[in-house]
Scaffold this motif. Structure first.
Motif, PDB file in Angstrom:
ATOM      1  N   LEU A  45     -33.203  73.974   5.224  1.00  0.00           N
ATOM      2  CA  LEU A  45     -33.496  73.625   3.829  1.00  0.00           C
ATOM      3  C   LEU A  45     -32.425  74.133   2.861  1.00  0.00           C
ATOM      4  O   LEU A  45     -32.011  73.407   1.957  1.00  0.00           O
ATOM      5  N   VAL A  46     -31.958  75.381   3.065  1.00  0.00           N
ATOM      6  CA  VAL A  46     -30.944  75.939   2.163  1.00  0.00           C
ATOM      7  C   VAL A  46     -29.631  75.181   2.307  1.00  0.00           C
ATOM      8  O   VAL A  46     -29.008  74.806   1.313  1.00  0.00           O
ATOM      9  N   SER A  47     -29.210  74.919   3.561  1.00  0.00           N
ATOM     10  CA  SER A  47     -27.958  74.184   3.749  1.00  0.00           C
ATOM     11  C   SER A  47     -28.092  72.752   3.219  1.00  0.00           C
ATOM     12  O   SER A  47     -27.164  72.219   2.609  1.00  0.00           O
ATOM     13  N   GLY A 103     -29.774  86.981   6.466  1.00  0.00           N
ATOM     14  CA  GLY A 103     -28.803  86.465   7.430  1.00  0.00           C
ATOM     15  C   GLY A 103     -28.906  84.966   7.602  1.00  0.00           C
ATOM     16  O   GLY A 103     -27.940  84.298   7.936  1.00  0.00           O
ATOM     17  N   THR A 104     -30.112  84.432   7.373  1.00  0.00           N
ATOM     18  CA  THR A 104     -30.298  82.996   7.510  1.00  0.00           C
ATOM     19  C   THR A 104     -29.543  82.248   6.421  1.00  0.00           C
ATOM     20  O   THR A 104     -28.998  81.182   6.661  1.00  0.00           O
ATOM     21  N   VAL A 105     -29.487  82.827   5.231  1.00  0.00           N
ATOM     22  CA  VAL A 105     -28.788  82.163   4.138  1.00  0.00           C
ATOM     23  C   VAL A 105     -27.275  82.362   4.277  1.00  0.00           C
ATOM     24  O   VAL A 105     -26.512  81.400   4.274  1.00  0.00           O
ATOM     25  N   VAL A 106     -26.805  83.611   4.397  1.00  0.00           N
ATOM     26  CA  VAL A 106     -25.383  83.910   4.599  1.00  0.00           C
ATOM     27  C   VAL A 106     -25.288  84.743   5.853  1.00  0.00           C
ATOM     28  O   VAL A 106     -25.926  85.787   5.921  1.00  0.00           O
ATOM     29  N   PRO A 107     -24.573  84.356   6.893  1.00  0.00           N
ATOM     30  CA  PRO A 107     -23.606  83.262   6.920  1.00  0.00           C
ATOM     31  C   PRO A 107     -24.107  81.950   7.556  1.00  0.00           C
ATOM     32  O   PRO A 107     -23.308  81.048   7.744  1.00  0.00           O
ATOM     33  N   ALA A 109     -26.679  79.370   6.710  1.00  0.00           N
ATOM     34  CA  ALA A 109     -26.735  78.171   5.858  1.00  0.00           C
ATOM     35  C   ALA A 109     -25.386  77.931   5.185  1.00  0.00           C
ATOM     36  O   ALA A 109     -24.904  76.808   5.111  1.00  0.00           O
ATOM     37  N   PHE A 110     -24.762  79.014   4.702  1.00  0.00           N
ATOM     38  CA  PHE A 110     -23.418  78.943   4.131  1.00  0.00           C
ATOM     39  C   PHE A 110     -22.633  80.141   4.624  1.00  0.00           C
ATOM     40  O   PHE A 110     -23.133  81.257   4.514  1.00  0.00           O
ATOM     41  N   PRO A 111     -21.463  80.030   5.230  1.00  0.00           N
ATOM     42  CA  PRO A 111     -20.637  78.830   5.338  1.00  0.00           C
ATOM     43  C   PRO A 111     -20.700  78.109   6.688  1.00  0.00           C
ATOM     44  O   PRO A 111     -19.933  77.180   6.883  1.00  0.00           O
ATOM     45  N   ILE A 112     -21.572  78.521   7.624  1.00  0.00           N
ATOM     46  CA  ILE A 112     -21.520  77.878   8.944  1.00  0.00           C
ATOM     47  C   ILE A 112     -21.973  76.420   8.882  1.00  0.00           C
ATOM     48  O   ILE A 112     -21.277  75.525   9.348  1.00  0.00           O
ATOM     49  N   ILE A 113     -23.158  76.162   8.322  1.00  0.00           N
ATOM     50  CA  ILE A 113     -23.654  74.777   8.282  1.00  0.00           C
ATOM     51  C   ILE A 113     -23.074  74.045   7.079  1.00  0.00           C
ATOM     52  O   ILE A 113     -22.405  73.028   7.229  1.00  0.00           O
TER      53      ILE A 113
END
Length: 192
Positions: A45-47, A103-107, A109-113
């Protein structure tokens, strides 16, 4: 408005190649080991929100912050480089955070996905395709991302420890190369 399947497929496969969720599997598994869990739905959802935000407001948003796409890409390349270095050398650069939410948001959702490459690609696709095709391509890719994130345990079991280590090192080198390419193509703009 007529529907063009070829345009949807072009946008979808372009985003699939740039997001490279399959190539990120070793990195995602190593992050899952550090954090204990990855919140698949939250990361998706965040990505997705970042990609859709950039589709409609990318250029003005960066302008408000006084940034351009090249600055954004250079910053993202540094994070990608460090993640690749960590995978190749096996040394921990990003300290394990027991808080799976951060950790789910950074890294992840961003910048991996939804990294700088993905967000820049979304903005450049607008030159050739209607927003409805790009939005559909984003949504299709988010389904794939969610399936991969949910299947990490199964994929890890399938590859085994030796296979995982080999793939992690291989994709670490690829991440380093991608980071260097993003950095070198965008850093040149600062000298002008």
């Amino acid at each position: 408005m007529t529907f063009h399947l070829d345009q949807l497929l072009t946008v979808t496969f372009t985003l699939f190649a740039v997001i490279d969720i399959v190539g990120s599997i070793p990195l995602l598994i190593s992050l899952k080991d550090k954090m204990g869990a990855i919140r698949s739905i939250q990361a998706t959802l965040v990505s997705g929100a970042l990609m859709i935000l950039f589709l409609y407001a990318g250029q003005p948003f960066l302008s408000i912050l006084g940034l351009d796409v090249r600055s954004f890409a250079v910053g993202g390349s540094v994070v990608i480089f460090l993640l690749g270095l960590e995978m190749v050398l096996g040394h921990e650069i990003f300290k394990g955070d027991s808080n799976a939410q951060s950790g789910t948001v950074v890294p992840i959702a961003f910048p991996i996905i939804a990294g700088s490459g993905t967000l820049t690609t979304i903005m450049s696709l607008k030159a050739n395709f209607e927003e409805s095709y790009i939005l559909s391509g984003i949504l299709i890719n988010l389904v794939v991302v969610y399936i991969v994130l949910k299947s990490l345990k199964f994929i890890e079991h399938l590859l085994g420890p030796a296979g995982l280590l080999a793939i992690r090192k291989f994709f670490g080198v690829i991440l380093l190369a991608i980071a260097v390419k993003i950095f070198s193509t965008n850093i040149a703009a600062f000298g002008k």
